[in-house]
Motif scaffolding. Structure first.
Motif, PDB file in Angstrom:
ATOM      1  N   PRO A  94       9.933  10.937  -4.740  1.00  0.00           N
ATOM      2  CA  PRO A  94      10.405  10.685  -6.047  1.00  0.00           C
ATOM      3  C   PRO A  94      11.959  11.133  -6.302  1.00  0.00           C
ATOM      4  CG  PRO A  94       9.308  12.787  -6.127  1.00  0.00           C
ATOM      5  CD  PRO A  94       8.992  12.269  -4.943  1.00  0.00           C
ATOM      6  N   ILE A  95      12.623  11.858  -5.601  1.00  0.00           N
ATOM      7  CA  ILE A  95      14.066  12.173  -5.681  1.00  0.00           C
ATOM      8  C   ILE A  95      14.713  11.020  -5.085  1.00  0.00           C
ATOM      9  CG2 ILE A  95      15.776  13.593  -4.574  1.00  0.00           C
ATOM     10  CD1 ILE A  95      14.073  15.941  -4.740  1.00  0.00           C
ATOM     11  N   ALA A  96      14.159  10.461  -3.982  1.00  0.00           N
ATOM     12  CA  ALA A  96      14.665   9.247  -3.326  1.00  0.00           C
ATOM     13  C   ALA A  96      15.003   8.287  -4.183  1.00  0.00           C
ATOM     14  CB  ALA A  96      14.035   9.079  -1.935  1.00  0.00           C
ATOM     15  N   ASP A  97      13.634   7.938  -4.618  1.00  0.00           N
ATOM     16  CA  ASP A  97      13.554   6.787  -5.656  1.00  0.00           C
ATOM     17  C   ASP A  97      14.597   6.891  -7.102  1.00  0.00           C
ATOM     18  OD1 ASP A  97      11.368   6.121  -4.243  1.00  0.00           O
ATOM     19  OD2 ASP A  97       9.861   7.033  -5.678  1.00  0.00           O
TER      20      ASP A  97
ATOM     21  N   ALA B 233       0.369   8.592  -9.945  1.00  0.00           N
ATOM     22  CA  ALA B 233       0.885   7.739 -10.600  1.00  0.00           C
ATOM     23  C   ALA B 233       0.024   6.756 -11.257  1.00  0.00           C
ATOM     24  CB  ALA B 233       1.642   6.851  -9.616  1.00  0.00           C
ATOM     25  N   SER B 234      -0.083   6.445 -12.540  1.00  0.00           N
ATOM     26  CA  SER B 234      -0.815   5.542 -13.155  1.00  0.00           C
ATOM     27  C   SER B 234      -0.570   4.006 -12.937  1.00  0.00           C
ATOM     28  CB  SER B 234      -0.821   5.776 -14.696  1.00  0.00           C
ATOM     29  OG  SER B 234       0.427   5.500 -15.490  1.00  0.00           O
ATOM     30  N   ARG B 235      -1.408   3.065 -13.262  1.00  0.00           N
ATOM     31  CA  ARG B 235      -1.142   1.718 -13.143  1.00  0.00           C
ATOM     32  C   ARG B 235       0.036   1.396 -14.121  1.00  0.00           C
ATOM     33  NH1 ARG B 235      -7.134  -1.394 -13.742  1.00  0.00           N
ATOM     34  NH2 ARG B 235      -7.872  -0.303 -11.814  1.00  0.00           N
ATOM     35  N   GLY B 236       0.494   1.900 -14.854  1.00  0.00           N
ATOM     36  CA  GLY B 236       1.469   1.805 -15.835  1.00  0.00           C
ATOM     37  C   GLY B 236       2.808   2.261 -15.296  1.00  0.00           C
ATOM     38  N   GLY B 237       2.689   3.151 -14.606  1.00  0.00           N
ATOM     39  CA  GLY B 237       3.544   3.848 -13.898  1.00  0.00           C
ATOM     40  C   GLY B 237       4.258   3.131 -12.830  1.00  0.00           C
ATOM     41  N   LYS B 238       3.193   2.581 -12.071  1.00  0.00           N
ATOM     42  CA  LYS B 238       3.444   1.621 -10.782  1.00  0.00           C
ATOM     43  C   LYS B 238       4.128   0.250 -11.385  1.00  0.00           C
ATOM     44  CE  LYS B 238      -0.310   3.419  -8.061  1.00  0.00           C
ATOM     45  NZ  LYS B 238      -1.729   3.341  -7.414  1.00  0.00           N
ATOM     46  N   ALA B 239       3.648  -0.280 -12.381  1.00  0.00           N
ATOM     47  CA  ALA B 239       4.136  -1.496 -13.087  1.00  0.00           C
ATOM     48  C   ALA B 239       5.613  -1.264 -13.229  1.00  0.00           C
ATOM     49  CB  ALA B 239       3.404  -1.991 -14.301  1.00  0.00           C
ATOM     50  N   LYS B 240       5.977  -0.004 -13.996  1.00  0.00           N
ATOM     51  CA  LYS B 240       7.309   0.215 -14.500  1.00  0.00           C
ATOM     52  C   LYS B 240       8.136   0.270 -13.251  1.00  0.00           C
ATOM     53  CE  LYS B 240       8.405   4.281 -13.897  1.00  0.00           C
ATOM     54  NZ  LYS B 240       9.268   4.877 -12.771  1.00  0.00           N
ATOM     55  N   THR B 241       7.832   0.918 -12.066  1.00  0.00           N
ATOM     56  CA  THR B 241       8.510   0.884 -10.777  1.00  0.00           C
ATOM     57  C   THR B 241       9.037  -0.617 -10.459  1.00  0.00           C
ATOM     58  OG1 THR B 241       7.538   3.023 -10.271  1.00  0.00           O
ATOM     59  CG2 THR B 241       8.768   1.647  -8.513  1.00  0.00           C
ATOM     60  N   VAL B 242       7.836  -1.459 -10.401  1.00  0.00           N
ATOM     61  CA  VAL B 242       7.830  -2.817  -9.957  1.00  0.00           C
ATOM     62  C   VAL B 242       9.117  -3.418 -10.873  1.00  0.00           C
ATOM     63  CG1 VAL B 242       7.168  -5.054  -9.830  1.00  0.00           C
ATOM     64  CG2 VAL B 242       5.903  -3.046  -8.956  1.00  0.00           C
ATOM     65  N   ALA B 243       8.871  -3.374 -12.159  1.00  0.00           N
ATOM     66  CA  ALA B 243       9.688  -3.987 -13.132  1.00  0.00           C
ATOM     67  C   ALA B 243      11.213  -3.597 -13.211  1.00  0.00           C
ATOM     68  CB  ALA B 243       9.065  -3.895 -14.692  1.00  0.00           C
TER      69      ALA B 243
ATOM     70  N   ALA C 140      13.848  -0.389  -1.300  1.00  0.00           N
ATOM     71  CA  ALA C 140      12.699  -0.563  -2.190  1.00  0.00           C
ATOM     72  C   ALA C 140      11.499  -0.624  -1.455  1.00  0.00           C
ATOM     73  CB  ALA C 140      13.087  -1.621  -3.367  1.00  0.00           C
ATOM     74  N   PHE C 141      11.607  -1.409  -0.392  1.00  0.00           N
ATOM     75  CA  PHE C 141      10.496  -1.725   0.562  1.00  0.00           C
ATOM     76  C   PHE C 141      10.036  -0.620   1.119  1.00  0.00           C
ATOM     77  CE2 PHE C 141       8.884  -2.837   4.646  1.00  0.00           C
ATOM     78  CZ  PHE C 141       7.682  -3.391   4.424  1.00  0.00           C
ATOM     79  N   THR C 142      10.873   0.434   1.677  1.00  0.00           N
ATOM     80  CA  THR C 142      10.665   1.790   2.286  1.00  0.00           C
ATOM     81  C   THR C 142       9.758   2.409   1.352  1.00  0.00           C
ATOM     82  OG1 THR C 142      12.502   2.951   1.769  1.00  0.00           O
ATOM     83  CG2 THR C 142      12.575   1.623   3.796  1.00  0.00           C
ATOM     84  N   ASP C 143      10.000   2.309   0.063  1.00  0.00           N
ATOM     85  CA  ASP C 143       9.264   3.217  -1.087  1.00  0.00           C
ATOM     86  C   ASP C 143       7.793   2.910  -1.035  1.00  0.00           C
ATOM     87  OD1 ASP C 143       8.601   4.655  -3.261  1.00  0.00           O
ATOM     88  OD2 ASP C 143       9.367   3.130  -4.598  1.00  0.00           O
TER      89      ASP C 143
ATOM     90  N   VAL D 166      20.389  -4.276   1.153  1.00  0.00           N
ATOM     91  CA  VAL D 166      20.077  -2.988   1.206  1.00  0.00           C
ATOM     92  C   VAL D 166      19.338  -2.249   0.102  1.00  0.00           C
ATOM     93  CG1 VAL D 166      21.467  -0.601   1.339  1.00  0.00           C
ATOM     94  CG2 VAL D 166      22.591  -2.618   2.381  1.00  0.00           C
ATOM     95  N   PHE D 167      19.434  -2.789  -1.225  1.00  0.00           N
ATOM     96  CA  PHE D 167      18.474  -2.349  -2.138  1.00  0.00           C
ATOM     97  C   PHE D 167      17.322  -2.869  -1.911  1.00  0.00           C
ATOM     98  CE2 PHE D 167      16.245  -3.092  -6.097  1.00  0.00           C
ATOM     99  CZ  PHE D 167      16.548  -1.897  -7.018  1.00  0.00           C
TER     100      PHE D 167
END
Length: 202
Positions: free
Chosen positions: A90-93, A140-150, A65-68, A60-61
């Motif tokens: 962002p609220i859903a995230d 979103a910056s590249r760092g922000g996207k990397a943060k989300t992935v991590a 995350a994929f829908t994001d 489910v998680f």
């Protein structure tokens, strides 16, 4: 420069652009919100000790995350960006990430200080989004996207019952989980500070 043609880090005006409020991108965002309580119930079932429920929680998680990723791509490629998506996404995230971390801390799998650092950063950035929404959304910056992935990978690794699935490799599983979590924490703090700098700079 950002993909919008504006200087990187500058605010992008929020506008419907003629896109209907009821569209596939927004529907995926709403689906992610609806999956949050389902995920929480699966994660906390049997106090997190049941392998089957933990695997259900992981699926489910992963789906949420994929829908994001998918809703963002659809919104950009099909011109479906709306004010609702800019606020609800962002609220859903944060709802998904926060629920996962709190649940993992309740189960004793992740220390509460880790949960506090990540949720504190995410809530702070969300508040800043509302503060600057009148003049636009900071992309979103590249760092922000990397943060989300991590964060997503780290949380997913803790949701997976690796020590239960691999009893002979408990140490290796813990090293893997915490290695990714440390990276996620570092990116969380650094990108949070960068977001504040951009918001203040305007």
């Amino acid at each position: 420069m950002s993909s919008t043609g504006r200087p990187a880090g500058s605010a992008v005006p929020v506008g419907g652009g003629g896109a209907p409020l009821l569209n596939i991108a927004n529907a995926l965002t709403v689906l992610r919100l609806l999956l949050v309580p389902v995920f929480a119930l699966a994660l906390l079932a049997e106090d997190g000790r049941d392998v089957t429920w933990r695997l259900v929680a992981f699926v489910v998680f992963a789906l949420a995350a994929f829908t994001d990723r998918l809703d963002g791509q659809l919104a950009r490629r099909r011109g479906l960006e709306t004010w609702f998506g800019a606020l609800a996404d962002p609220i859903a995230d944060k709802a998904l990430t926060g629920t996962a971390l709190i649940g993992l801390s309740v189960l004793g799998l992740v220390p509460w200080w880790v949960t506090a650092v990540i949720i504190g950063r995410e809530l702070g950035v969300t508040v800043l989004r509302f503060v600057v929404i009148r003049r636009g959304v900071i992309p979103a910056s590249r760092g922000g996207k990397a943060k989300t992935v991590a964060q997503t990978v780290a949380i997913g690794l803790f949701v997976l019952p690796l020590p239960l699935l691999l009893p002979g490799l408990v140490t290796a599983a813990l090293v893997l989980q915490w290695s990714v979590m440390v990276i996620a924490l570092m990116l969380t703090v650094l990108t949070g500070a960068d977001y504040v700098r951009k918001a203040l700079r305007g």
